[in-house]
Every structure is written in C-alpha cells, then in structure tokens.
Design a protein around this motif. Structure first.
Motif, PDB file in Angstrom:
ATOM      1  N   ASP A   1       9.448  22.156  -8.688  1.00 49.59           N
ATOM      2  CA  ASP A   1       8.549  21.448  -9.868  1.00 49.59           C
ATOM      3  C   ASP A   1       7.300  22.236  -9.930  1.00 49.59           C
ATOM      4  OD1 ASP A   1      10.445  19.453 -10.050  1.00 49.59           O
ATOM      5  OD2 ASP A   1       9.214  18.168  -8.586  1.00 49.59           O
ATOM      6  N   GLY A   2       7.246  23.653 -10.233  1.00 51.57           N
ATOM      7  CA  GLY A   2       6.214  24.596 -10.556  1.00 51.57           C
ATOM      8  C   GLY A   2       5.272  24.799  -9.106  1.00 51.57           C
ATOM      9  N   VAL A   3       5.431  24.210  -8.171  1.00 53.43           N
ATOM     10  CA  VAL A   3       4.633  24.307  -7.035  1.00 53.43           C
ATOM     11  C   VAL A   3       5.186  25.120  -6.032  1.00 53.43           C
ATOM     12  CG1 VAL A   3       3.175  23.035  -5.089  1.00 53.43           C
ATOM     13  CG2 VAL A   3       3.731  21.916  -7.435  1.00 53.43           C
ATOM     14  N   ARG A   4       4.190  25.839  -5.269  1.00 51.22           N
ATOM     15  CA  ARG A   4       4.705  26.898  -4.132  1.00 51.22           C
ATOM     16  C   ARG A   4       4.107  26.501  -2.905  1.00 51.22           C
ATOM     17  NH1 ARG A   4       4.123  32.976  -5.372  1.00 51.22           N
ATOM     18  NH2 ARG A   4       2.095  32.404  -6.143  1.00 51.22           N
ATOM     19  N   LEU A   5       4.830  26.325  -1.727  1.00 50.77           N
ATOM     20  CA  LEU A   5       4.217  26.381  -0.521  1.00 50.77           C
ATOM     21  C   LEU A   5       4.285  27.698   0.186  1.00 50.77           C
ATOM     22  CD1 LEU A   5       3.144  24.300   1.636  1.00 50.77           C
ATOM     23  CD2 LEU A   5       5.603  24.054   2.498  1.00 50.77           C
ATOM     24  N   PHE A   6       3.260  28.252   0.746  1.00 46.67           N
ATOM     25  CA  PHE A   6       3.144  29.732   1.173  1.00 46.67           C
ATOM     26  C   PHE A   6       2.338  29.805   2.288  1.00 46.67           C
ATOM     27  CE2 PHE A   6      -0.293  29.410  -1.604  1.00 46.67           C
ATOM     28  CZ  PHE A   6      -1.440  30.114  -0.756  1.00 46.67           C
ATOM     29  N   ARG A   7       2.839  30.841   3.087  1.00 41.30           N
ATOM     30  CA  ARG A   7       1.962  31.486   4.075  1.00 41.30           C
ATOM     31  C   ARG A   7       0.890  32.296   3.494  1.00 41.30           C
ATOM     32  NH1 ARG A   7       7.117  31.237   6.434  1.00 41.30           N
ATOM     33  NH2 ARG A   7       7.373  29.792   8.294  1.00 41.30           N
ATOM     34  N   PRO A   8      -0.670  32.090   3.902  1.00 42.04           N
ATOM     35  CA  PRO A   8      -1.318  32.930   3.205  1.00 42.04           C
ATOM     36  C   PRO A   8      -1.851  34.305   4.302  1.00 42.04           C
ATOM     37  CG  PRO A   8      -2.563  30.948   4.260  1.00 42.04           C
ATOM     38  CD  PRO A   8      -0.904  30.799   4.237  1.00 42.04           C
ATOM     39  N   ARG A   9      -2.062  35.240   3.540  1.00 39.77           N
ATOM     40  CA  ARG A   9      -2.342  36.486   4.673  1.00 39.77           C
ATOM     41  C   ARG A   9      -4.012  36.075   5.097  1.00 39.77           C
ATOM     42  NH1 ARG A   9       0.711  40.573   3.839  1.00 39.77           N
ATOM     43  NH2 ARG A   9       1.903  40.783   1.950  1.00 39.77           N
ATOM     44  N   VAL A  10      -4.863  35.624   4.907  1.00 42.06           N
ATOM     45  CA  VAL A  10      -5.923  35.087   5.464  1.00 42.06           C
ATOM     46  C   VAL A  10      -6.019  33.600   4.813  1.00 42.06           C
ATOM     47  CG1 VAL A  10      -8.390  35.413   5.698  1.00 42.06           C
ATOM     48  CG2 VAL A  10      -7.185  37.475   5.064  1.00 42.06           C
ATOM     49  N   ILE A  11      -6.244  32.673   5.955  1.00 41.15           N
ATOM     50  CA  ILE A  11      -6.314  31.181   5.613  1.00 41.15           C
ATOM     51  C   ILE A  11      -7.667  30.864   4.801  1.00 41.15           C
ATOM     52  CG2 ILE A  11      -6.369  29.053   6.700  1.00 41.15           C
ATOM     53  CD1 ILE A  11      -4.621  30.235   8.884  1.00 41.15           C
ATOM     54  N   GLY A  12      -7.614  30.157   3.752  1.00 35.61           N
ATOM     55  CA  GLY A  12      -8.672  29.829   3.085  1.00 35.61           C
ATOM     56  C   GLY A  12      -9.661  28.919   3.606  1.00 35.61           C
TER      57      GLY A  12
END
Length: 239
Positions: free
Chosen positions: A136-147
């Motif tokens: 539904d237009g949303v992505r779940l992802f692993r970030p390179r650096v956690i925010g």
C-alpha cells in the motif's frame, strides 16, 4: 493484536489531548507513567550513569530529561517482557499519526519478529540498505545508519529483554543507544514514508531542553559531527 504503551508524564497537561487521540487510535492502548529525570536526586542520576562508556563514547553529559526518557523506555521494555506478548508498541506522548499511518501500522504488524524493532520515523532521512517488505505504498527497510528519535516503535519481546539486559546503567540517550546495533544485536528496521510527526511545538515544547552560548553550540556541533562519523563507520561494518 498487540498492546500499546503511551509514555506520558502526568504534569504534561498540554499533551493530554494528544494522548486521548492516541488511546482511541492505537491497539490495546494504555498510558505508561513517564520517569521524570528532573526530580531525581544527584546521587540517583550519578548511580544510573556510572559506567564505562561504550564505543564510540558519547561526547556529552546526559541531561536529566534524557535520563528520564531512557528510563521511561526501559519501563516500556519491561512491560513488554512481563506481558508475554510477542511485541509491544511504544509511543511518546508528543507524537501524532500522519495520513499514511494506518497502512504503515498494518505493514509493521504483519512483520513483527521476536528480535526486531520497527521504527516509525518522523522524517524520511535514513538511507535504505535493503527493502524487507512493501504494501500500500509503504516500505519496510533496513537502514544503513539507524536514525534518531524514538517517537514510536514496535519492539519484539526478545528485543525488549535484550535491551533491558544491556541498560542497567546508561551512557547516552536512548535513541543513540538504539543506533548501536553492533552492541545490542537487535534487528532494527524502519518504515517509509514517515508515518508519524512530532506535535511538540503544539504542546508547549520539549521536556528535554537546554540553553547554551553560541561558542558552546559550535563546539557541540564539532563533537557531534565526529561522533556521528564514528557511528556511521561502525554501522557500515554491520549493515
């Protein structure tokens, strides 16, 4: 469904409307009384921060509000472990959902894992290392650096237990601690587009505040840059 823990300080009456809105919208919501680090005595604050710093050493002393915020999140982690639930949704009381929140929450609930922490960031600033799922237009992802920021997140029960074990004493704010995946070993993933926003400006400002001189701010900015550079290097080793 999971339970939601809304971290709220009773004295923050300006945020009561936000809390009521979150109570109505979030699954199994309950208010978790926040810890006010400003009312702790000096001995208590010293005891909780008396430790050998992790690498990289955090370059600033912890403020009372930062200590209280960290201890409030520890209360939420403990509640998740004690509940026996697979996970819990932790929310700070100055957070408001955006238009895409319901789709983001649905995607997150479909991807709960025991040792996973799912971030609901306030802004789309994290670089994507790997996409985990989309819907539904949303992505779940692993970030390179956690925010940074800890406004809303789903924490798996094993992750909550692991984070508790590592934080009997504190050496930095909770969001900077959660960046250190090389230390805690929790799988941290994020959602985009940002499904929540900060409403702090609408509710009397932050409870973690300080006022410093221009020179102090310049010095602080230099130390912050060096620290973040080290975090980025260590994060790259563990991507």
């Amino acid at each position: 469904m999971i339970r939601s823990y809304i971290i709220h300080m009773d004295s923050s009456t300006a945020r009561r409307g936000l809390v009521d809105g979150l109570m109505a919208r979030l699954p199994g919501a309950e208010v978790l009384p926040a810890v006010d680090g400003r009312v702790m005595d000096d001995a208590s604050r010293t005891a909780i921060t008396a430790m050998t710093p992790h690498d990289p050493a955090y370059p600033f002393p912890l403020k009372p509000g930062e200590i209280g915020c960290f201890l409030s999140h520890r209360k939420a982690w403990a509640a998740i472990v004690a509940s026996g639930d697979a996970a819990g949704l932790i929310v700070e009381d100055d957070i408001a959902p955006t238009d895409g929140f319901d789709a983001a929450l649905a995607l997150a609930l479909d991807h709960i894992a025991p040792n996973r922490l799912i971030r609901f960031p306030l802004r789309d600033k994290e670089e994507v290392a790997e996409v985990v799922a989309t819907a539904d237009g949303v992505r779940l992802f692993r970030p390179r650096v956690i925010g940074l920021t800890t406004g809303m997140q789903i924490v798996g029960r094993e992750a909550a237990a692991r984070l508790l074990d590592l934080t009997d004493t504190l050496d930095r704010p909770v969001d900077t601690f959660l960046q250190m995946r090389w230390l805690h070993g929790v799988e941290v993933v994020s959602l985009t587009p940002a499904p929540v926003r900060s409403a702090v400006a609408e509710t009397g400002g932050s409870t973690i505040q300080s006022h410093t001189s221009a020179w102090a701010e310049i010095s602080r900015g230099w130390r912050r840059m060096r620290y973040r550079s080290r975090v980025a290097r260590l994060s790259g080793d563990k991507t």
